[in-house]
Write a protein that holds these residues in place. Structure first.
Motif, PDB file in Angstrom:
ATOM      1  N   ALA A   1       0.936  -1.206  -0.053  1.00 19.34           N
ATOM      2  CA  ALA A   1      -0.040  -0.018   0.016  1.00 19.34           C
ATOM      3  C   ALA A   1       0.998   1.312   0.058  1.00 19.34           C
ATOM      4  O   ALA A   1       0.436   2.335  -0.763  1.00 19.34           O
ATOM      5  N   SER A   2       1.739   1.171   0.789  1.00 15.86           N
ATOM      6  CA  SER A   2       2.866   2.573   0.713  1.00 15.86           C
ATOM      7  C   SER A   2       3.475   2.745  -0.508  1.00 15.86           C
ATOM      8  O   SER A   2       3.158   3.987  -1.069  1.00 15.86           O
ATOM      9  N   LEU A   3       3.825   1.835  -1.144  1.00 14.66           N
ATOM     10  CA  LEU A   3       4.511   1.970  -2.520  1.00 14.66           C
ATOM     11  C   LEU A   3       3.386   2.473  -3.545  1.00 14.66           C
ATOM     12  O   LEU A   3       3.610   3.401  -4.407  1.00 14.66           O
ATOM     13  N   ALA A   4       2.217   1.694  -3.744  1.00  8.09           N
ATOM     14  CA  ALA A   4       1.300   2.220  -4.314  1.00  8.09           C
ATOM     15  C   ALA A   4       0.656   3.893  -4.025  1.00  8.09           C
ATOM     16  O   ALA A   4       0.575   4.379  -4.949  1.00  8.09           O
ATOM     17  N   GLN A   5       0.591   3.994  -2.953  1.00  8.59           N
ATOM     18  CA  GLN A   5       0.286   5.321  -2.493  1.00  8.59           C
ATOM     19  C   GLN A   5       1.140   6.506  -2.681  1.00  8.59           C
ATOM     20  O   GLN A   5       0.966   7.656  -2.704  1.00  8.59           O
TER      21      GLN A   5
ATOM     22  N   SER B   1       8.555  -8.647  -3.056  1.00 13.30           N
ATOM     23  CA  SER B   1       7.475  -8.752  -3.891  1.00 13.30           C
ATOM     24  C   SER B   1       6.632  -7.616  -3.840  1.00 13.30           C
ATOM     25  O   SER B   1       5.864  -7.376  -4.733  1.00 13.30           O
ATOM     26  N   CYS B   2       6.628  -6.899  -2.867  1.00 15.87           N
ATOM     27  CA  CYS B   2       6.017  -5.365  -2.955  1.00 15.87           C
ATOM     28  C   CYS B   2       6.362  -4.635  -4.046  1.00 15.87           C
ATOM     29  O   CYS B   2       5.686  -4.032  -4.533  1.00 15.87           O
ATOM     30  N   ILE B   3       7.684  -4.584  -4.407  1.00 14.31           N
ATOM     31  CA  ILE B   3       7.959  -3.820  -5.472  1.00 14.31           C
ATOM     32  C   ILE B   3       7.437  -4.413  -6.947  1.00 14.31           C
ATOM     33  O   ILE B   3       7.189  -3.846  -7.704  1.00 14.31           O
ATOM     34  N   LEU B   4       7.609  -5.704  -6.984  1.00 17.33           N
ATOM     35  CA  LEU B   4       7.277  -6.318  -8.247  1.00 17.33           C
ATOM     36  C   LEU B   4       5.558  -6.258  -8.401  1.00 17.33           C
ATOM     37  O   LEU B   4       5.001  -6.085  -9.309  1.00 17.33           O
ATOM     38  N   PHE B   5       4.915  -6.151  -7.153  1.00 17.09           N
ATOM     39  CA  PHE B   5       3.460  -6.163  -7.018  1.00 17.09           C
ATOM     40  C   PHE B   5       3.092  -4.782  -7.780  1.00 17.09           C
ATOM     41  O   PHE B   5       1.985  -4.992  -8.309  1.00 17.09           O
ATOM     42  N   ASN B   6       3.768  -3.925  -7.635  1.00 22.26           N
ATOM     43  CA  ASN B   6       3.507  -2.469  -7.904  1.00 22.26           C
ATOM     44  C   ASN B   6       4.073  -2.212  -9.424  1.00 22.26           C
ATOM     45  O   ASN B   6       3.999  -1.125  -9.986  1.00 22.26           O
ATOM     46  N   GLY B   7       4.542  -3.262 -10.145  1.00 21.64           N
ATOM     47  CA  GLY B   7       5.092  -3.056 -11.190  1.00 21.64           C
ATOM     48  C   GLY B   7       6.612  -2.696 -11.515  1.00 21.64           C
ATOM     49  O   GLY B   7       6.941  -2.352 -12.624  1.00 21.64           O
ATOM     50  N   ALA B   8       7.339  -2.238 -10.448  1.00 21.61           N
ATOM     51  CA  ALA B   8       8.601  -1.815 -10.531  1.00 21.61           C
ATOM     52  C   ALA B   8       9.678  -2.940 -10.373  1.00 21.61           C
ATOM     53  O   ALA B   8       9.377  -4.116 -10.526  1.00 21.61           O
ATOM     54  N   ILE B   9      10.933  -2.489 -10.720  1.00 24.26           N
ATOM     55  CA  ILE B   9      12.022  -3.347 -10.822  1.00 24.26           C
ATOM     56  C   ILE B   9      13.068  -3.344  -9.665  1.00 24.26           C
ATOM     57  O   ILE B   9      13.535  -1.943  -9.257  1.00 24.26           O
ATOM     58  N   PRO B  10      13.116  -4.214  -8.769  1.00 24.59           N
ATOM     59  CA  PRO B  10      14.107  -4.154  -7.475  1.00 24.59           C
ATOM     60  C   PRO B  10      15.501  -4.241  -8.180  1.00 24.59           C
ATOM     61  O   PRO B  10      15.841  -4.997  -9.136  1.00 24.59           O
ATOM     62  N   VAL B  11      16.265  -3.158  -7.590  1.00 25.26           N
ATOM     63  CA  VAL B  11      17.661  -3.439  -7.962  1.00 25.26           C
ATOM     64  C   VAL B  11      18.303  -3.449  -6.384  1.00 25.26           C
ATOM     65  O   VAL B  11      18.146  -2.903  -5.483  1.00 25.26           O
ATOM     66  N   PHE B  12      19.283  -4.638  -6.332  1.00 22.08           N
ATOM     67  CA  PHE B  12      19.971  -4.836  -5.237  1.00 22.08           C
ATOM     68  C   PHE B  12      21.092  -4.359  -4.752  1.00 22.08           C
ATOM     69  O   PHE B  12      22.043  -4.194  -5.676  1.00 22.08           O
TER      70      PHE B  12
END
Length: 463
Positions: A118-122, A143-154
């Motif tokens: 929710a935080s990433l989405a809003q 997974s929260c990054i991927l759920f919102n369509g972004a790409i995780p960078v480690f």
């Protein structure tokens, strides 16, 4: 007495020994001085070889804690009221959690995973964006990054602190970088002052994953209150257990209004209300917690501060004991940390000092002595879910083939220190053990000494 040879600093030791594996820097003479006086019990046959366990007939503190005489009154009132969906008890829990952390607002949600989602989405972090994150964490942080369509960078870790290494953040920033998601993993705070400085310099949003860091502090300021949002988990294993549950905190009223609306189907709330009678105003979902969850949370809040103090005291004492054992390197807190949460007590294990005894055999021997422990996380930056996301319909529709070149992505997101940490070095002791007595901590240290003194025999044990 010092663990390291005089010519080696702690950091040099970790870099040259634990990471590069270049060989031990302490001689047998130094080792014998470190453990010059050892309890008689440590000289006995290890339990894993058929000897007597060092810790016998001992029940570690159970978890979660529930005291019917004090905890059930409010819960029974809620159950008997018939008002079970979100209402005044949830409001009370949110106000108390925000007040305890020093934040203006709190929103309780179904779990920590959805607090992050929710935080990433809003904050409108999503398609086309990159989010910097540690590889040493639970899957929900990614997974929260991927759920919102972004790409995780480690961003690779600092093995001494188990946290994202701030020195490696800026080299990972690109024009697509939108946010940093620091994770206060194991209940040990990240270097938030440095991370926030980098975020301000590059105009990046910050969402703190404090799902394992209830009441941890940096210079007296609670973690979760540094970034644009802070997210917490109240799952049963956590230091603040409700069963399932989570929370978002922030001082940004407009953001929190959007989160509230989002967690309640997108219905109007506060500044999201818009025109009267317009109905649902935004895309939302259903993340509300129940009144009886909030009642359990209020009961747990009554003992959280005391438990946190006990964990910190026992962790510091245990650290002082095991730090004297060659090959054992306890966690390091950043200098500005004034309190940790210790969801787990971590240390680094260097098998070179244990006659090349593999970590799994070391932990097996500790278990036999009566000490609960585990090796912790596996490498999140190498798991199949990433390739699966890149091959999914909507990722392929939005991102270019170059951006979704998984082999290139995997190479660019290699984290060699995290690889060592996950596969060879890290050992965890669970948080409820830190609620034991001072003598319990001494017994844990003695068990590690016992394994150290008998490492050769344990290594040669036939399966």
């Amino acid at each position: 007495m010092k663990l390291f040879a005089k010519s080696y600093s702690r950091r040099e030791f970790i870099k040259t020994n634990l990471i590069a594996g270049t060989g031990a820097v302490m001689g047998a003479g130094t080792t014998s001085r470190v453990l010059a006086s050892c309890t008689e019990i440590n000289k006995n046959t290890p339990a894993v070889l058929g000897g007597s366990p060092l810790i016998t007939s001992h029940d570690w503190p159970s978890w979660p804690v529930w005291k019917p005489e004090t905890d059930e009154k409010r819960l029974l009132e809620v159950m008997r009221s018939g008002v079970w969906s979100r209402n005044k008890v949830t409001d009370e829990f949110e106000k108390k959690w925000a007040q305890l952390l020093g934040s203006k607002r709190c929103l309780a949600v179904v779990n920590g995973t959805n607090a992050l989602n929710a935080s990433l989405a809003q904050l409108e972090i999503g398609w086309g964006d990159e989010v910097l994150v540690t590889p040493y964490t639970f899957i929900a942080s990614i997974s929260c990054i991927l759920f919102n369509g972004a790409i995780p960078v480690f961003v690779d870790v600092d093995p001494e602190t188990f946290q994202m290494d701030p020195a490696k953040i800026e080299e990972k920033i690109t024009p697509r970088t939108r946010a940093i998601l620091p994770v206060h993993i194991l209940g040990l705070p990240c270097d938030m002052e440095r991370i926030m400085s980098i975020a301000r310099k590059h105009n990046l949003l910050v969402v703190e994953d404090a799902c394992q860091a209830w009441l941890a502090e940096i210079n007296g300021k609670k973690v979760g209150t540094f970034g644009n949002a802070g997210c917490f988990s109240f799952q049963t294993s956590k230091n603040m257990p409700i069963g399932e549950g989570g929370a978002i905190i922030s001082d940004d009223n407009a953001f929190m209004d959007r989160c509230f609306s989002y967690h309640n189907y997108g219905n109007p709330y506060g500044s999201t209300a818009g025109q009267i009678g317009v109905g649902t105003v935004m895309i939302g979902t259903k993340l509300r917690i129940t009144e009886y969850q909030a009642a359990i949370g209020l009961a747990q809040l009554e003992r959280l501060e005391e438990q946190t103090t006990i964990r910190n005291q026992n962790a510091e004492y245990l650290k002082s004991l095991i730090g004297k054992i060659p090959g054992i390197v306890p966690y390091r807190l950043y200098e500005n940390v004034t309190k940790a949460a210790f969801h787990l007590f971590p240390f680094l294990y260097n098998k070179e000092y244990f006659k090349e005894l593999p970590r799994n055999k070391f932990m097996e021997a500790l278990h036999a002595e009566g000490v609960p422990c585990s090796g912790g996380y596996t490498e999140l930056n190498k798991m199949p879910y990433l390739k699966n996301a890149f091959e999914s319909k909507y990722y392929r529709k939005f991102y270019s083939a170059e951006q979704l070149d998984y082999d290139k992505y995997a190479q660019e997101n290699r984290c060699p220190l995290n690889e060592k940490l996950c596969n060879e070095l890290a050992v965890w002791i669970p948080q409820n053990i830190l609620l034991g007595s001072k003598s319990d901590m001494g017994n844990i240290a003695s068990a590690i000494e016992k394994v150290y003194l008998n490492a050769e025999k344990i290594k040669n044990k036939k399966s």
